[in-house]
Design a protein around this motif. Sequence first.
Motif, PDB file in Angstrom:
ATOM      1  N   ARG A  11      -6.611  -4.644  11.179  1.00  0.00           N
ATOM      2  CA  ARG A  11      -7.231  -4.634   9.997  1.00  0.00           C
ATOM      3  C   ARG A  11      -6.535  -4.320   8.634  1.00  0.00           C
ATOM      4  NH1 ARG A  11     -12.784  -0.899   8.984  1.00  0.00           N
ATOM      5  NH2 ARG A  11     -13.413  -2.248   6.935  1.00  0.00           N
ATOM      6  N   HIS A  12      -6.951  -5.180   7.749  1.00  0.00           N
ATOM      7  CA  HIS A  12      -5.937  -4.504   6.324  1.00  0.00           C
ATOM      8  C   HIS A  12      -6.304  -3.292   6.124  1.00  0.00           C
ATOM      9  CE1 HIS A  12      -9.627  -4.610   4.380  1.00  0.00           C
ATOM     10  NE2 HIS A  12     -10.045  -6.071   5.219  1.00  0.00           N
ATOM     11  N   GLY A  13      -5.497  -2.733   5.057  1.00  0.00           N
ATOM     12  CA  GLY A  13      -5.469  -1.590   4.620  1.00  0.00           C
ATOM     13  C   GLY A  13      -7.057  -1.317   3.706  1.00  0.00           C
ATOM     14  N   ASP A  14      -7.312   0.096   3.290  1.00  0.00           N
ATOM     15  CA  ASP A  14      -8.493   0.084   2.374  1.00  0.00           C
ATOM     16  C   ASP A  14      -8.306  -0.691   1.158  1.00  0.00           C
ATOM     17  OD1 ASP A  14     -10.916   1.770   1.778  1.00  0.00           O
ATOM     18  OD2 ASP A  14      -9.661   2.382   0.289  1.00  0.00           O
ATOM     19  N   GLN A  37      -1.940   3.623   4.007  1.00  0.00           N
ATOM     20  CA  GLN A  37      -2.258   3.123   5.622  1.00  0.00           C
ATOM     21  C   GLN A  37      -1.260   2.220   6.004  1.00  0.00           C
ATOM     22  OE1 GLN A  37      -6.046   1.771   4.662  1.00  0.00           O
ATOM     23  NE2 GLN A  37      -7.148   3.881   5.656  1.00  0.00           N
ATOM     24  N   ALA A  38      -0.800   0.987   5.161  1.00  0.00           N
ATOM     25  CA  ALA A  38      -0.108   0.050   5.478  1.00  0.00           C
ATOM     26  C   ALA A  38       1.363   0.698   5.683  1.00  0.00           C
ATOM     27  CB  ALA A  38       0.162  -1.071   4.436  1.00  0.00           C
ATOM     28  N   THR A  39       1.798   1.578   4.930  1.00  0.00           N
ATOM     29  CA  THR A  39       3.231   2.042   5.124  1.00  0.00           C
ATOM     30  C   THR A  39       3.164   3.002   6.310  1.00  0.00           C
ATOM     31  OG1 THR A  39       3.571   2.434   2.571  1.00  0.00           O
ATOM     32  CG2 THR A  39       4.715   3.848   4.081  1.00  0.00           C
ATOM     33  N   GLY A  40       2.328   3.789   6.718  1.00  0.00           N
ATOM     34  CA  GLY A  40       2.041   4.476   7.975  1.00  0.00           C
ATOM     35  C   GLY A  40       2.110   3.837   8.970  1.00  0.00           C
ATOM     36  N   LEU A  41       1.541   2.730   9.061  1.00  0.00           N
ATOM     37  CA  LEU A  41       1.606   1.847  10.295  1.00  0.00           C
ATOM     38  C   LEU A  41       2.727   1.322  10.651  1.00  0.00           C
ATOM     39  CD1 LEU A  41       0.369   0.345  12.525  1.00  0.00           C
ATOM     40  CD2 LEU A  41      -0.572  -1.303  11.034  1.00  0.00           C
ATOM     41  N   ALA A  42       3.452   0.926   9.411  1.00  0.00           N
ATOM     42  CA  ALA A  42       4.641   0.110   9.795  1.00  0.00           C
ATOM     43  C   ALA A  42       5.771   1.358  10.350  1.00  0.00           C
ATOM     44  CB  ALA A  42       5.173  -0.355   8.313  1.00  0.00           C
ATOM     45  N   PHE A 148      -1.923  -9.138  10.052  1.00  0.00           N
ATOM     46  CA  PHE A 148      -3.233  -8.573   9.357  1.00  0.00           C
ATOM     47  C   PHE A 148      -4.174  -9.553   9.354  1.00  0.00           C
ATOM     48  CE2 PHE A 148       0.346  -5.703   8.150  1.00  0.00           C
ATOM     49  CZ  PHE A 148      -0.353  -4.353   8.542  1.00  0.00           C
ATOM     50  N   SER A 149      -5.403  -9.260   9.674  1.00  0.00           N
ATOM     51  CA  SER A 149      -6.581  -9.814   9.431  1.00  0.00           C
ATOM     52  C   SER A 149      -7.519  -9.064   9.135  1.00  0.00           C
ATOM     53  CB  SER A 149      -6.850 -10.571  10.816  1.00  0.00           C
ATOM     54  OG  SER A 149      -7.846 -11.621  10.715  1.00  0.00           O
ATOM     55  N   HIS A 150      -8.853  -9.274   9.460  1.00  0.00           N
ATOM     56  CA  HIS A 150     -10.245  -8.539   9.140  1.00  0.00           C
ATOM     57  C   HIS A 150     -10.951  -8.266  10.356  1.00  0.00           C
ATOM     58  CE1 HIS A 150      -8.956 -10.133   5.171  1.00  0.00           C
ATOM     59  NE2 HIS A 150      -8.584 -11.013   5.658  1.00  0.00           N
ATOM     60  N   GLY A 151     -11.600  -7.163   9.944  1.00  0.00           N
ATOM     61  CA  GLY A 151     -12.499  -6.497  10.988  1.00  0.00           C
ATOM     62  C   GLY A 151     -13.583  -7.293  11.678  1.00  0.00           C
ATOM     63  N   GLY A 152     -14.387  -8.033  10.890  1.00  0.00           N
ATOM     64  CA  GLY A 152     -15.373  -9.132  11.399  1.00  0.00           C
ATOM     65  C   GLY A 152     -14.675  -9.933  12.367  1.00  0.00           C
ATOM     66  N   VAL A 153     -13.773 -10.647  11.955  1.00  0.00           N
ATOM     67  CA  VAL A 153     -13.172 -12.006  12.785  1.00  0.00           C
ATOM     68  C   VAL A 153     -12.375 -11.275  13.896  1.00  0.00           C
ATOM     69  CG1 VAL A 153     -13.212 -13.617  11.019  1.00  0.00           C
ATOM     70  CG2 VAL A 153     -11.207 -12.264  11.305  1.00  0.00           C
ATOM     71  N   ASN A 177      -9.154   0.777   9.394  1.00  0.00           N
ATOM     72  CA  ASN A 177      -8.129   0.080   8.463  1.00  0.00           C
ATOM     73  C   ASN A 177      -6.596   0.326   9.348  1.00  0.00           C
ATOM     74  OD1 ASN A 177     -10.036   0.936   6.472  1.00  0.00           O
ATOM     75  ND2 ASN A 177      -9.404  -1.230   6.208  1.00  0.00           N
ATOM     76  N   CYS A 178      -5.850  -0.591   9.644  1.00  0.00           N
ATOM     77  CA  CYS A 178      -4.391  -0.427   9.650  1.00  0.00           C
ATOM     78  C   CYS A 178      -4.277   0.230  10.906  1.00  0.00           C
ATOM     79  CB  CYS A 178      -3.730   0.307   8.712  1.00  0.00           C
ATOM     80  SG  CYS A 178      -3.503  -0.673   7.264  1.00  0.00           S
ATOM     81  N   VAL A 179      -5.021  -0.031  11.974  1.00  0.00           N
ATOM     82  CA  VAL A 179      -4.801   0.246  13.405  1.00  0.00           C
ATOM     83  C   VAL A 179      -4.878  -0.807  14.204  1.00  0.00           C
ATOM     84  CG1 VAL A 179      -5.343   1.904  15.257  1.00  0.00           C
ATOM     85  CG2 VAL A 179      -5.829   2.781  12.891  1.00  0.00           C
ATOM     86  N   PRO A 180      -3.782  -1.142  14.865  1.00  0.00           N
ATOM     87  CA  PRO A 180      -3.684  -2.272  15.700  1.00  0.00           C
ATOM     88  C   PRO A 180      -4.284  -2.570  17.156  1.00  0.00           C
ATOM     89  CG  PRO A 180      -1.648  -1.411  15.795  1.00  0.00           C
ATOM     90  CD  PRO A 180      -2.507  -0.470  15.105  1.00  0.00           C
TER      91      PRO A 180
END
Length: 204
Positions: A11-14, A37-42, A148-153, A177-180
Amino acid sequence: MTTPTRLLVARHGDAEYPVHGVLTDDGGWLTETGRAQATGLAAALGERGITAVCTSRMERAVQTGAVAASVLAVPARAVDGLQEYAVGDLEGVPYGDPRAQQVFDAWVAGDLDATMPGGESGVQVLERMREALDRIADDHPGETVLVFSHGGVMSMVIPRLSENVRDDLAAARFLPNCVPAEVEVSRERWRVVSWPGSMDKSTV
């Protein structure tokens, strides 16, 4: 044997939106928290050998992907079909309105003919998300790709595509957010390797 493609779908970041507290199809934009969040995930995925970042075309996902791709030093591109389900005629309706949740709950329960008022049916959401992810896997055979997509889908589609988990996996494990979620794709066979999430939606 063919090495499966590994998709790390997050899911995308906040994000922030033009109007707070309502349903919207607006793309939004990342907050500072989302960028962190995105930086930390990467950074956490630096040893995974990721070859590319793919995102939905919604701006909050595009921005998340750009941050992560910069850290990972790989290309990023937007892909049709990864966007969140459209709320249609419910645009601007408060979050607490039950109609969207009723449709989403029907999808998770297996009624894919249920349709958002003025929006998509579950069948349409499943088909376009599957096509997008299959296309990414075909373009990157045997590689590891961050998506990176979205929580619902994600919640509705990924468990339903995968042979080793229940279709309603996400019903009690809400995606942060940002946990794959890690998924193996091989010859049109899908397998969930790991699924993140919390039993408490208030922590997401």
